[in-house]
Design a protein around this motif. Structure first.
Motif, PDB file in Angstrom:
ATOM      1  N   GLU A   1       0.830  -1.212   0.000  1.00 36.69           N
ATOM      2  CA  GLU A   1       0.000   0.000   0.000  1.00 36.69           C
ATOM      3  C   GLU A   1       0.861   1.257   0.000  1.00 36.69           C
ATOM      4  N   VAL A   2       2.014   1.221   0.651  1.00 41.95           N
ATOM      5  CA  VAL A   2       2.941   2.357   0.573  1.00 41.95           C
ATOM      6  C   VAL A   2       3.434   2.479  -0.867  1.00 41.95           C
ATOM      7  N   ASP A   3       3.791   1.342  -1.477  1.00 48.25           N
ATOM      8  CA  ASP A   3       4.217   1.340  -2.882  1.00 48.25           C
ATOM      9  C   ASP A   3       3.140   1.973  -3.762  1.00 48.25           C
ATOM     10  N   GLU A   4       1.903   1.583  -3.537  1.00 48.68           N
ATOM     11  CA  GLU A   4       0.784   2.105  -4.332  1.00 48.68           C
ATOM     12  C   GLU A   4       0.664   3.621  -4.202  1.00 48.68           C
ATOM     13  N   LEU A   5       0.736   4.113  -2.971  1.00 51.38           N
ATOM     14  CA  LEU A   5       0.665   5.559  -2.741  1.00 51.38           C
ATOM     15  C   LEU A   5       1.811   6.292  -3.416  1.00 51.38           C
ATOM     16  N   LEU A   6       3.025   5.794  -3.212  1.00 51.34           N
ATOM     17  CA  LEU A   6       4.193   6.469  -3.775  1.00 51.34           C
ATOM     18  C   LEU A   6       4.225   6.368  -5.293  1.00 51.34           C
ATOM     19  N   ALA A   7       3.872   5.219  -5.849  1.00 53.31           N
ATOM     20  CA  ALA A   7       3.868   5.058  -7.305  1.00 53.31           C
ATOM     21  C   ALA A   7       2.818   5.959  -7.951  1.00 53.31           C
ATOM     22  N   THR A   8       1.710   6.163  -7.265  1.00 51.69           N
ATOM     23  CA  THR A   8       0.636   6.990  -7.816  1.00 51.69           C
ATOM     24  C   THR A   8       0.904   8.477  -7.623  1.00 51.69           C
ATOM     25  N   CYS A   9       1.329   8.859  -6.443  1.00 58.42           N
ATOM     26  CA  CYS A   9       1.405  10.277  -6.094  1.00 58.42           C
ATOM     27  C   CYS A   9       2.804  10.882  -6.097  1.00 58.42           C
ATOM     28  N   PHE A  10       3.831  10.030  -6.024  1.00 61.13           N
ATOM     29  CA  PHE A  10       5.220  10.506  -5.990  1.00 61.13           C
ATOM     30  C   PHE A  10       6.064   9.622  -6.915  1.00 61.13           C
ATOM     31  N   LEU A  11       5.645   9.527  -8.154  1.00 64.18           N
ATOM     32  CA  LEU A  11       6.255   8.592  -9.101  1.00 64.18           C
ATOM     33  C   LEU A  11       7.766   8.777  -9.260  1.00 64.18           C
ATOM     34  N   PRO A  12       8.285   9.996  -9.424  1.00 62.34           N
ATOM     35  CA  PRO A  12       9.747  10.124  -9.572  1.00 62.34           C
ATOM     36  C   PRO A  12      10.503   9.549  -8.371  1.00 62.34           C
ATOM     37  N   LEU A  13       9.987   9.765  -7.185  1.00 59.52           N
ATOM     38  CA  LEU A  13      10.621   9.233  -5.982  1.00 59.52           C
ATOM     39  C   LEU A  13      10.511   7.709  -5.963  1.00 59.52           C
ATOM     40  N   TYR A  14       9.330   7.209  -6.274  1.00 62.24           N
ATOM     41  CA  TYR A  14       9.108   5.762  -6.309  1.00 62.24           C
ATOM     42  C   TYR A  14      10.083   5.095  -7.288  1.00 62.24           C
ATOM     43  N   GLN A  15      10.225   5.677  -8.459  1.00 62.69           N
ATOM     44  CA  GLN A  15      11.124   5.111  -9.473  1.00 62.69           C
ATOM     45  C   GLN A  15      12.589   5.200  -9.044  1.00 62.69           C
ATOM     46  N   GLY A  16      12.901   6.156  -8.185  1.00 58.52           N
ATOM     47  CA  GLY A  16      14.274   6.317  -7.719  1.00 58.52           C
ATOM     48  C   GLY A  16      14.731   5.226  -6.772  1.00 58.52           C
ATOM     49  N   ASN A  17      13.797   4.464  -6.235  1.00 60.53           N
ATOM     50  CA  ASN A  17      14.151   3.401  -5.290  1.00 60.53           C
ATOM     51  C   ASN A  17      14.416   2.098  -6.050  1.00 60.53           C
ATOM     52  N   ALA A  18      15.361   2.158  -6.980  1.00 60.68           N
ATOM     53  CA  ALA A  18      15.690   1.005  -7.826  1.00 60.68           C
ATOM     54  C   ALA A  18      16.256  -0.153  -7.019  1.00 60.68           C
ATOM     55  N   ALA A  19      16.890   0.126  -5.894  1.00 55.55           N
ATOM     56  CA  ALA A  19      17.472  -0.928  -5.053  1.00 55.55           C
ATOM     57  C   ALA A  19      16.430  -1.564  -4.129  1.00 55.55           C
ATOM     58  N   ASN A  20      15.182  -1.072  -4.199  1.00 58.60           N
ATOM     59  CA  ASN A  20      14.087  -1.610  -3.398  1.00 58.60           C
ATOM     60  C   ASN A  20      14.389  -1.567  -1.895  1.00 58.60           C
ATOM     61  N   LEU A  21      14.953  -0.446  -1.441  1.00 59.69           N
ATOM     62  CA  LEU A  21      15.228  -0.261  -0.016  1.00 59.69           C
ATOM     63  C   LEU A  21      13.916  -0.091   0.743  1.00 59.69           C
ATOM     64  N   LYS A  22      13.948  -0.343   2.041  1.00 51.38           N
ATOM     65  CA  LYS A  22      12.797  -0.025   2.878  1.00 51.38           C
ATOM     66  C   LYS A  22      12.537   1.466   2.714  1.00 51.38           C
ATOM     67  N   TRP A  23      11.254   1.847   2.730  1.00 54.87           N
ATOM     68  CA  TRP A  23      10.915   3.213   2.372  1.00 54.87           C
ATOM     69  C   TRP A  23      11.485   4.257   3.315  1.00 54.87           C
ATOM     70  N   LYS A  24      11.465   4.047   4.613  1.00 60.89           N
ATOM     71  CA  LYS A  24      12.036   5.055   5.515  1.00 60.89           C
ATOM     72  C   LYS A  24      13.518   5.242   5.225  1.00 60.89           C
ATOM     73  N   ARG A  25      14.207   4.142   5.048  1.00 56.84           N
ATOM     74  CA  ARG A  25      15.640   4.221   4.754  1.00 56.84           C
ATOM     75  C   ARG A  25      15.860   4.994   3.459  1.00 56.84           C
ATOM     76  N   PHE A  26      15.091   4.670   2.434  1.00 55.79           N
ATOM     77  CA  PHE A  26      15.251   5.345   1.155  1.00 55.79           C
ATOM     78  C   PHE A  26      14.945   6.839   1.270  1.00 55.79           C
ATOM     79  N   LEU A  27      13.844   7.186   1.936  1.00 63.03           N
ATOM     80  CA  LEU A  27      13.474   8.597   2.059  1.00 63.03           C
ATOM     81  C   LEU A  27      14.562   9.401   2.766  1.00 63.03           C
ATOM     82  N   PHE A  28      15.091   8.862   3.856  1.00 61.08           N
ATOM     83  CA  PHE A  28      16.129   9.594   4.582  1.00 61.08           C
ATOM     84  C   PHE A  28      17.462   9.579   3.829  1.00 61.08           C
TER      85      PHE A  28
END
Length: 190
Positions: A134-161
């Motif tokens: 569901e986090v993936d869904e939100l980010l892919a829909t509403c924050f696509l550039p950021l979602y696409q930037g997580n190519a290494a598939n890190l946990k989202w908090k880790r990736f955001l920080f």
């Protein structure tokens, strides 16, 4: 305002999926702040009390007449404890908003995601969602550039920080609550 938060997620949700996820996440973040699972500043979402009450009235119109403000001094205290990284994270998320995402919706989601990022559990848990999907869904829909930037598939908090750290010229910016997580050594092996 406090007495109503535990019941927010019991109301019927709108048909729109993103609005549904926003409602659930916002209720979970406010509940988390109220229950001590998130820092108290998250109660404010970095907004003035008037802005927060307006947001709540718009997202939860069924509660608009029952929302009562906190005493000004208490609210101001919560707001003053907002870390700079919260505001910077909100701004970073807003700049990574999908073109198709309404700016107001994008900002509200950014504030909820940033607030949940200061919790001690996985982002999906602090957002009151059923899982990472569901986090993936939100980010892919509403924050696509950021979602696409997580190519290494890190946990989202880790990736955001990590992304926030890069934008500030800091190599190892970590989410503040992660050291309490049982997956800390998996995410941060060194």
């Amino acid at each position: 305002m406090q007495r109503h938060i535990h019941s927010l997620s019991n109301y019927p949700v709108p048909e729109d999926r993103i609005a549904q996820l926003l409602r659930r996440s916002l209720a979970a973040v406010l509940r988390g702040a109220q229950d001590g699972n998130l820092p108290l500043f998250t109660w404010t979402l970095g907004l003035s009390q008037e802005q927060l009450l307006g947001m709540l009235a718009e997202i939860f119109p069924e509660l608009a007449s029952g929302l009562e403000p906190l005493p000004d001094t208490q609210y101001a205290h919560f707001l003053l404890t907002t870390p700079v990284d919260f505001t910077d994270l909100v701004n970073m998320l807003c700049t990574q908003r999908s073109v198709s995402t309404d700016s107001k919706l994008g900002e509200w989601l950014a504030r909820v995601i940033a607030a949940a990022s200061f919790g001690n559990r996985h982002l999906w848990q602090d957002m009151g969602l059923s899982g990472r999907e569901e986090v993936d869904e939100l980010l892919a829909t509403c924050f696509l550039p950021l979602y696409q930037g997580n190519a290494a598939n890190l946990k989202w908090k880790r990736f955001l920080f990590s992304e926030l750290g890069k934008s500030k010229g800091l190599v190892a910016l970590r989410p503040p609550g992660c050291q309490h997580c049982d997956h800390f050594l998996i995410c941060f092996p060194n």
